[in-house]
Design a protein around this motif. Structure first.
Motif, PDB file in Angstrom:
ATOM      1  N   GLU A  28      -2.478 -11.048  10.661  1.00 58.25           N
ATOM      2  CA  GLU A  28      -2.069 -11.384  11.426  1.00 58.25           C
ATOM      3  C   GLU A  28      -0.948 -10.488  12.657  1.00 58.25           C
ATOM      4  O   GLU A  28      -0.787  -9.357  12.967  1.00 58.25           O
ATOM      5  CB  GLU A  28      -2.558 -12.758  13.225  1.00 58.25           C
ATOM      6  N   LYS A  29       0.016 -10.854  11.348  1.00 55.72           N
ATOM      7  CA  LYS A  29       1.130  -9.709  11.664  1.00 55.72           C
ATOM      8  C   LYS A  29       1.059  -8.980  10.828  1.00 55.72           C
ATOM      9  O   LYS A  29       2.334  -7.670  10.653  1.00 55.72           O
ATOM     10  CB  LYS A  29       2.247 -11.085  11.878  1.00 55.72           C
ATOM     11  N   ALA A  30       0.355  -8.860   9.546  1.00 54.70           N
ATOM     12  CA  ALA A  30      -0.192  -7.445   8.808  1.00 54.70           C
ATOM     13  C   ALA A  30       0.711  -6.555   9.033  1.00 54.70           C
ATOM     14  O   ALA A  30       0.997  -5.722   8.778  1.00 54.70           O
ATOM     15  CB  ALA A  30      -0.681  -8.221   8.154  1.00 54.70           C
ATOM     16  N   ALA A  31       0.056  -6.020  10.260  1.00 57.29           N
ATOM     17  CA  ALA A  31      -0.328  -4.203  10.383  1.00 57.29           C
ATOM     18  C   ALA A  31       1.417  -4.078  10.923  1.00 57.29           C
ATOM     19  O   ALA A  31       1.377  -2.681  11.735  1.00 57.29           O
ATOM     20  CB  ALA A  31      -0.947  -4.219  11.828  1.00 57.29           C
ATOM     21  N   LEU A  32       1.753  -5.234  11.362  1.00 55.99           N
ATOM     22  CA  LEU A  32       3.680  -4.996  11.568  1.00 55.99           C
ATOM     23  C   LEU A  32       4.391  -4.474  10.806  1.00 55.99           C
ATOM     24  O   LEU A  32       5.819  -4.324  11.494  1.00 55.99           O
ATOM     25  CB  LEU A  32       4.176  -6.038  13.193  1.00 55.99           C
ATOM     26  N   ASN A  33       4.196  -4.566   9.840  1.00 54.63           N
ATOM     27  CA  ASN A  33       5.415  -4.946   8.615  1.00 54.63           C
ATOM     28  C   ASN A  33       4.853  -3.783   7.451  1.00 54.63           C
ATOM     29  O   ASN A  33       3.811  -3.944   6.980  1.00 54.63           O
ATOM     30  CB  ASN A  33       5.125  -5.449   7.684  1.00 54.63           C
ATOM     31  N   ALA A  34       5.835  -3.442   7.635  1.00 51.76           N
ATOM     32  CA  ALA A  34       5.791  -2.204   6.309  1.00 51.76           C
ATOM     33  C   ALA A  34       5.450  -2.342   4.846  1.00 51.76           C
ATOM     34  O   ALA A  34       4.556  -1.414   4.415  1.00 51.76           O
ATOM     35  CB  ALA A  34       6.703  -0.933   6.429  1.00 51.76           C
ATOM     36  N   ALA A  35       5.621  -3.568   4.347  1.00 55.02           N
ATOM     37  CA  ALA A  35       5.085  -4.286   3.356  1.00 55.02           C
ATOM     38  C   ALA A  35       3.437  -4.866   3.555  1.00 55.02           C
ATOM     39  O   ALA A  35       3.128  -4.645   2.581  1.00 55.02           O
ATOM     40  CB  ALA A  35       6.272  -5.227   2.936  1.00 55.02           C
ATOM     41  N   THR A  36       3.621  -4.913   4.120  1.00 54.37           N
ATOM     42  CA  THR A  36       1.798  -5.094   4.353  1.00 54.37           C
ATOM     43  C   THR A  36       1.042  -4.774   4.868  1.00 54.37           C
ATOM     44  O   THR A  36      -0.148  -5.362   5.001  1.00 54.37           O
ATOM     45  CB  THR A  36       1.791  -7.311   4.849  1.00 54.37           C
ATOM     46  N   ALA A  37       1.361  -3.694   5.252  1.00 53.09           N
ATOM     47  CA  ALA A  37       0.591  -2.288   6.180  1.00 53.09           C
ATOM     48  C   ALA A  37       0.703  -1.530   5.952  1.00 53.09           C
ATOM     49  O   ALA A  37       1.897  -0.729   5.531  1.00 53.09           O
ATOM     50  CB  ALA A  37       1.339  -2.628   8.274  1.00 53.09           C
ATOM     51  N   GLN A  38      -0.119  -0.415   6.420  1.00 51.09           N
ATOM     52  CA  GLN A  38      -0.245   1.457   6.031  1.00 51.09           C
ATOM     53  C   GLN A  38      -0.201   2.298   7.934  1.00 51.09           C
ATOM     54  O   GLN A  38      -0.451   2.183   8.198  1.00 51.09           O
ATOM     55  CB  GLN A  38      -1.269   1.236   5.610  1.00 51.09           C
ATOM     56  N   VAL A  39       0.080   3.465   7.157  1.00 54.71           N
ATOM     57  CA  VAL A  39       0.513   4.071   8.981  1.00 54.71           C
ATOM     58  C   VAL A  39      -0.881   4.823   8.770  1.00 54.71           C
ATOM     59  O   VAL A  39      -1.316   5.434   7.521  1.00 54.71           O
ATOM     60  CB  VAL A  39       1.340   5.781   8.387  1.00 54.71           C
ATOM     61  N   LEU A  96       9.021   6.092   7.807  1.00 52.41           N
ATOM     62  CA  LEU A  96      10.456   5.967   6.773  1.00 52.41           C
ATOM     63  C   LEU A  96      10.030   5.121   5.321  1.00 52.41           C
ATOM     64  O   LEU A  96      10.494   5.176   3.910  1.00 52.41           O
ATOM     65  CB  LEU A  96      12.125   6.704   6.921  1.00 52.41           C
ATOM     66  N   ARG A  97       9.512   3.466   5.387  1.00 47.40           N
ATOM     67  CA  ARG A  97       9.525   2.544   5.164  1.00 47.40           C
ATOM     68  C   ARG A  97       8.425   2.748   3.549  1.00 47.40           C
ATOM     69  O   ARG A  97       8.694   3.019   2.792  1.00 47.40           O
ATOM     70  CB  ARG A  97       9.993   1.695   5.468  1.00 47.40           C
ATOM     71  N   ARG A  98       7.695   3.139   4.638  1.00 46.32           N
ATOM     72  CA  ARG A  98       6.127   3.852   4.047  1.00 46.32           C
ATOM     73  C   ARG A  98       6.027   4.872   3.009  1.00 46.32           C
ATOM     74  O   ARG A  98       6.047   5.103   1.953  1.00 46.32           O
ATOM     75  CB  ARG A  98       4.780   3.867   4.782  1.00 46.32           C
ATOM     76  N   ALA A  99       6.940   5.837   3.390  1.00 51.89           N
ATOM     77  CA  ALA A  99       7.326   7.161   2.739  1.00 51.89           C
ATOM     78  C   ALA A  99       7.876   6.700   1.359  1.00 51.89           C
ATOM     79  O   ALA A  99       7.937   7.363   0.236  1.00 51.89           O
ATOM     80  CB  ALA A  99       8.139   8.025   3.842  1.00 51.89           C
TER      81      ALA A  99
END
Length: 256
Positions: free
Chosen positions: A58-69, A157-160
């Protein structure tokens, strides 16, 4: 003169990837209450593991380590006022949307409708968003967000960095601070009091008496589900978020 409204929408990484990253909690981390029977303890442990996993997802989409743009949206507002009013948002301003989104499946990309950039990889969306932001800063165009300083910009920027997309760090940040081209409406309404709560963009819009609403039938916390079921509706949700952010800025009297 122009102003840009900016927002991103994120979705959790595929379940297989999350499973690979996930750390199963140790038995001693799970409460079993006063249970003494082995079968009861095992049942409570199993239930606890399942709750822990669901909470993680449920929280994964808010963390750049567990989600994507999944999408990045820009609303460029060309100011229609007089020379003394230039820079202040007005209901008469002209609008132009730039929406970047991605999906691996061609049929899903076509289902999104006509947007500025529909790609087959997240990397292309992140690169396009960063390019747009950097070009705006170079052109002395202000970029308005809601909670962008704490979420959208760090996430992007983290996803970058994870994806190997280059960006100009010194242009975007000055030490601890973001470039002054960024205007975060959440920061503006807090006036230095970080504990001040607005109830999100919708809550702030309600406080200000905004007439525009978020997209009917879409729960922002479940954006990923909406995107899977109806990509075009997901695009509309992002467009509506941008327009609502603009109205909030207008009501707040934001003047770059």
């Amino acid at each position: 003169m122009k102003t840009i409204i900016f927002d991103i929408e994120t979705t959790a990484l595929p379940e297989a990837v999350l499973r690979d990253q996930y750390t199963v909690p140790a038995d001693e981390e799970i409460s079993v209450g006063n249970a003494t029977k082995p079968e009861t303890i095992e049942r409570k442990l199993a239930e606890g593991r399942e709750r822990h996993w669901r909470n993680y997802v449920e929280k994964a989409a808010l963390n750049a380590a567990t989600a994507q743009v999944r999408m990045a949206g820009f609303l460029t507002v060309t100011h229609a006022g007089t020379a003394t009013e230039q820079g202040r948002l007005s209901a008469a301003d002209e609008h132009e949307f730039d929406i970047f989104a991605w999906d691996e499946a061609p049929e899903r990309r076509s289902a999104m409708g006509v947007i500025s950039g529909c790609f087959d990889s997240e990397r292309m969306v992140v690169a396009s968003a960063i390019k747009t932001v950097q070009q705006a800063i170079a052109a002395d165009i202000n970029i308005i967000t809601y909670n962008g300083e704490d979420f959208d910009l760090p996430f992007l920027l983290r996803r970058a960095m994870f994806l190997g997309v280059p960006f100009n760090r010194t242009q975007l940040r000055h030490g601890r601070w973001w470039n002054c081209a960024f205007i975060d409406l959440r920061t503006e309404i807090q006036l230095g009091q970080r504990e001040y709560k607005t109830g999100g963009l919708s809550g702030l819009a309600k406080m200000l008496g905004c007439t525009r609403k978020k997209t009917d039938g879409v729960d922002g916390a479940k954006f990923g589900e909406t995107f899977e079921k109806d990509p075009a509706l997901a695009v509309q949700y992002l467009r509506d978020d941008l327009l609502l952010t603009e109205e909030v800025a207008l009501r707040m009297g934001v003047a770059p």
